[in-house]
Design a protein around this motif. Structure first.
Motif, PDB file in Angstrom:
ATOM      1  N   ALA A  81       0.827  -1.209   0.000  1.00  0.00           N
ATOM      2  CA  ALA A  81       0.000   0.000   0.000  1.00  0.00           C
ATOM      3  C   ALA A  81       0.861   1.258   0.000  1.00  0.00           C
ATOM      4  O   ALA A  81       0.549   2.259  -0.665  1.00  0.00           O
ATOM      5  CB  ALA A  81      -0.929  -0.019   1.213  1.00  0.00           C
ATOM      6  N   ASP A  82       1.980   1.182   0.765  1.00  0.00           N
ATOM      7  CA  ASP A  82       2.884   2.355   0.790  1.00  0.00           C
ATOM      8  C   ASP A  82       3.547   2.560  -0.571  1.00  0.00           C
ATOM      9  O   ASP A  82       3.721   3.697  -1.033  1.00  0.00           O
ATOM     10  CB  ASP A  82       3.947   2.160   1.873  1.00  0.00           C
ATOM     11  N   TYR A  83       3.928   1.422  -1.204  1.00  0.00           N
ATOM     12  CA  TYR A  83       4.527   1.536  -2.538  1.00  0.00           C
ATOM     13  C   TYR A  83       3.531   2.145  -3.530  1.00  0.00           C
ATOM     14  O   TYR A  83       3.874   2.998  -4.356  1.00  0.00           O
ATOM     15  CB  TYR A  83       4.985   0.163  -3.044  1.00  0.00           C
ATOM     16  N   LYS A  84       2.283   1.716  -3.448  1.00  0.00           N
ATOM     17  CA  LYS A  84       1.266   2.283  -4.334  1.00  0.00           C
ATOM     18  C   LYS A  84       1.095   3.782  -4.096  1.00  0.00           C
ATOM     19  O   LYS A  84       0.948   4.572  -5.031  1.00  0.00           O
ATOM     20  CB  LYS A  84      -0.061   1.559  -4.128  1.00  0.00           C
ATOM     21  N   LEU A  85       1.134   4.173  -2.834  1.00  0.00           N
ATOM     22  CA  LEU A  85       0.983   5.594  -2.501  1.00  0.00           C
ATOM     23  C   LEU A  85       2.153   6.401  -3.067  1.00  0.00           C
ATOM     24  O   LEU A  85       1.965   7.502  -3.634  1.00  0.00           O
ATOM     25  CB  LEU A  85       0.892   5.754  -0.985  1.00  0.00           C
ATOM     26  N   ILE A  86       3.359   5.868  -2.911  1.00  0.00           N
ATOM     27  CA  ILE A  86       4.548   6.550  -3.431  1.00  0.00           C
ATOM     28  C   ILE A  86       4.478   6.674  -4.953  1.00  0.00           C
ATOM     29  O   ILE A  86       4.774   7.724  -5.539  1.00  0.00           O
ATOM     30  CB  ILE A  86       5.831   5.814  -2.991  1.00  0.00           C
ATOM     31  N   ILE A  87       4.054   5.556  -5.586  1.00  0.00           N
ATOM     32  CA  ILE A  87       3.955   5.577  -7.051  1.00  0.00           C
ATOM     33  C   ILE A  87       2.893   6.571  -7.498  1.00  0.00           C
ATOM     34  O   ILE A  87       3.093   7.319  -8.467  1.00  0.00           O
ATOM     35  CB  ILE A  87       3.629   4.160  -7.575  1.00  0.00           C
ATOM     36  N   ASP A  88       1.773   6.647  -6.807  1.00  0.00           N
ATOM     37  CA  ASP A  88       0.722   7.608  -7.166  1.00  0.00           C
ATOM     38  C   ASP A  88       1.231   9.043  -7.051  1.00  0.00           C
ATOM     39  O   ASP A  88       0.963   9.890  -7.914  1.00  0.00           O
ATOM     40  CB  ASP A  88      -0.498   7.406  -6.261  1.00  0.00           C
ATOM     41  N   ARG A  89       1.955   9.305  -5.965  1.00  0.00           N
ATOM     42  CA  ARG A  89       2.494  10.665  -5.786  1.00  0.00           C
ATOM     43  C   ARG A  89       3.501  11.007  -6.889  1.00  0.00           C
ATOM     44  O   ARG A  89       3.489  12.115  -7.443  1.00  0.00           O
ATOM     45  CB  ARG A  89       3.155  10.781  -4.418  1.00  0.00           C
ATOM     46  N   ALA A  90       4.389  10.049  -7.188  1.00  0.00           N
ATOM     47  CA  ALA A  90       5.375  10.281  -8.255  1.00  0.00           C
ATOM     48  C   ALA A  90       4.672  10.452  -9.598  1.00  0.00           C
ATOM     49  O   ALA A  90       5.080  11.293 -10.429  1.00  0.00           O
ATOM     50  CB  ALA A  90       6.378   9.137  -8.315  1.00  0.00           C
ATOM     51  N   LEU A  91       3.610   9.674  -9.806  1.00  0.00           N
ATOM     52  CA  LEU A  91       2.861   9.779 -11.056  1.00  0.00           C
ATOM     53  C   LEU A  91       2.185  11.142 -11.182  1.00  0.00           C
ATOM     54  O   LEU A  91       2.192  11.756 -12.268  1.00  0.00           O
ATOM     55  CB  LEU A  91       1.810   8.661 -11.122  1.00  0.00           C
ATOM     56  N   ASN A  92       1.637  11.633 -10.109  1.00  0.00           N
ATOM     57  CA  ASN A  92       1.013  12.970 -10.137  1.00  0.00           C
ATOM     58  C   ASN A  92       2.044  14.050 -10.439  1.00  0.00           C
ATOM     59  O   ASN A  92       1.775  14.989 -11.219  1.00  0.00           O
ATOM     60  CB  ASN A  92       0.327  13.250  -8.806  1.00  0.00           C
ATOM     61  N   ASP A  93       3.209  13.920  -9.818  1.00  0.00           N
ATOM     62  CA  ASP A  93       4.263  14.899 -10.097  1.00  0.00           C
ATOM     63  C   ASP A  93       4.727  14.811 -11.552  1.00  0.00           C
ATOM     64  O   ASP A  93       5.028  15.831 -12.190  1.00  0.00           O
ATOM     65  CB  ASP A  93       5.453  14.675  -9.154  1.00  0.00           C
ATOM     66  N   ALA A  94       4.799  13.576 -12.076  1.00  0.00           N
ATOM     67  CA  ALA A  94       5.193  13.417 -13.481  1.00  0.00           C
ATOM     68  C   ALA A  94       4.151  14.020 -14.404  1.00  0.00           C
ATOM     69  O   ALA A  94       4.491  14.634 -15.431  1.00  0.00           O
ATOM     70  CB  ALA A  94       5.384  11.928 -13.798  1.00  0.00           C
ATOM     71  N   LYS A  95       2.855  13.876 -14.048  1.00  0.00           N
ATOM     72  CA  LYS A  95       1.806  14.500 -14.842  1.00  0.00           C
ATOM     73  C   LYS A  95       1.924  16.026 -14.815  1.00  0.00           C
ATOM     74  O   LYS A  95       1.682  16.699 -15.823  1.00  0.00           O
ATOM     75  CB  LYS A  95       0.428  14.065 -14.325  1.00  0.00           C
TER      76      LYS A  95
END
Length: 455
Positions: A266-280
């Motif tokens: 779940a933490d990995y998913k959260l980190i990936i979501d945050r990184a994905l938002n920043d990439a967007k």
């Protein structure tokens, strides 16, 4: 070769040519005058001697003695008198006889009554002289030594004067060209010291309004534009660096955190979501920068063609709706469209779509209801578009700077953004020779009014 040297040489050559033509005209006139005056003198001498011989009946020997005596100190006129049967009645000097009268010459003279011609350098006049009912043929010849000497002096004086005049003109031309080019040299030295680090320097301009003053003013105006452009570029680069640094730093921090120790799924998913938002955010920023660069092209390099505003607006609406399905966008038409040209402009469909999408996205983004209403109207000359929302509004202080690249006002805490959209929209509308105005009341909403000239 320097321009001032070229001007000096050209001015000297032109002046020299004018002086040469003038000297030629004077000399040619003097030559003709000498010839005409000497022929008149010969005619007087011929008539005078004919009168003395025929009327006064002075003895031949006496006249010849006078002629020979005068010849020792001056070029005496040689006179000969014939009757119409070509019999020689009198001659000043038969032993000299420069003219060498022939029967053909005398016959021609009797027929034409007056002749002017040259024997070598001697001028000769022949005329028919009537006396007591009879005609006599009189010739007079002489060498105009005095006249030729005057012409020789005149020619030498003009040549010397021409050389001296050209020398004076060249020296004066060098002096005045150096004096007149002094301001240009000063401008050149001043311009040589101007670089990207001191664009605030300016060229001194005189107040007399001459060509050099206008050149200096034009150059200073160009420096003003360059200085503004450099300042804007530095500001632009600084803002880009700031906008890029924040999401990149966030992505790096999230990724470093994920690798520092084992995490739950779940933490990995959260980190990936945050990184994905920043990439967007980075993708959206890069796209906005690319669109801003396209809108900053030379207008002559942008393709403009007849474009229907309603079609471009619907495309922009669908693009925003596809990216943000939660947005509610209304489209209204003010009146019936009877002629397509009333809602068609000479424009670039891609750039117009970017501008409309920015305004639609901006209206929905800053509205609690995520709602924006777009309306289209027209008159005989223009197409009118309004983008209305009932969001948080814009303060009067922020409206003054709302179209400045990367500027974000007091409402920047309401939602994410990079401050490029509205400045890009303003540039696109200006490229299409249109105008954009804002009506906004804080906490009540904002309306953007666009006006574009139709076909």
């Amino acid at each position: 070769m320097q321009i001032r040297t070229q001007l000096t040489l050209v001015f000297t050559a032109i002046t020299g040519a004018i002086l040469l033509l003038f000297a030629f005209a004077v000399y040619h006139t003097s030559v003709n005058n000498r010839e005409r005056e000497f022929y008149a003198l010969l005619e007087k001498e011929a008539i005078t001697k004919a009168n003395v011989f025929l009327n006064a009946r002075v003895d031949k020997q006496t006249l010849q003695d006078i002629y020979h005596n005068n010849r020792k100190i001056l070029n005496e006129v040689e006179v000969a008198i014939y009757d119409t049967e070509h019999n020689l009645l009198y001659h000043d000097a038969v032993d000299i006889d420069f003219v060498k009268e022939t029967p053909d010459m005398l016959s021609k003279l009797a027929k034409e009554q007056k002749l002017y011609f040259y024997q070598d350098k001697w001028q000769v006049i022949g005329l028919l002289y009537p006396y007591e009912g009879k005609d006599y043929i009189v010739t007079a010849a002489a060498y105009d030594e005095y006249g030729y000497r005057k012409l020789d002096y005149l020619l030498k004086a003009m040549l010397v004067g021409l050389v001296v005049a050209l020398l004076i003109i060249y020296i004066a031309g060098k002096y005045f060209s150096r004096r007149f080019f002094r301001p240009i040299n000063a401008m050149t030295e001043r311009a040589r010291n101007i670089s990207a680090t001191n664009l605030d320097l300016r060229i001194e301009s005189s107040a007399n309004g001459d060509e050099l003053a206008r050149l200096a003013d034009t150059f200073n105006g160009m420096l003003d534009r360059l200085e503004s452009s450099f300042d804007a570029q530095k500001h632009f680069v600084s803002n880009i660096a700031h906008e890029l640094r924040t999401p990149l730093a966030a992505i790096i921090a999230e990724l470093e955190l994920s690798t520092s120790k084992d995490q739950a799924i779940a933490d990995y998913k959260l980190i990936i979501d945050r990184a994905l938002n920043d990439a967007k955010r980075l993708t959206k920023l890069s796209n906005s920068l690319l669109d801003l660069a396209k809108a900053s092209y030379d207008p002559t390099e942008i393709t403009f063609k007849p474009t229907r505003i309603d079609e471009v607006l619907i495309d922009a609406l669908q693009q925003v709706q596809s990216a943000e399905p939660s947005y509610r966008i209304g489209l209204e038409f003010d009146g019936e469209i009877e002629d397509d040209t009333f809602i068609s402009v000479q424009g670039n469909a891609y750039l117009l779509k970017v501008a409309f999408a920015n305004l639609i996205d901006n209206g929905c983004k800053f509205s609690d209801e995520h709602k924006c209403t777009v309306s289209i109207g027209f008159d005989k000359t223009d197409v009118f578009l309004t983008f209305e929302d009932n969001g948080i509004g814009i303060s009067a202080e922020d409206i003054e700077r709302i179209f400045t690249p990367f500027f974000r006002g007091e409402n920047k805490t309401f939602t994410d953004g990079n401050g490029i959209g509205l400045s890009l929209t303003h540039k696109i509308v200006s490229l299409h020779h249109g105008s954009i105005q804002i009506d906004s009341t804080p906490q009540k909403g904002t309306t953007f009014h666009l006006k574009l000239p139709h076909l």
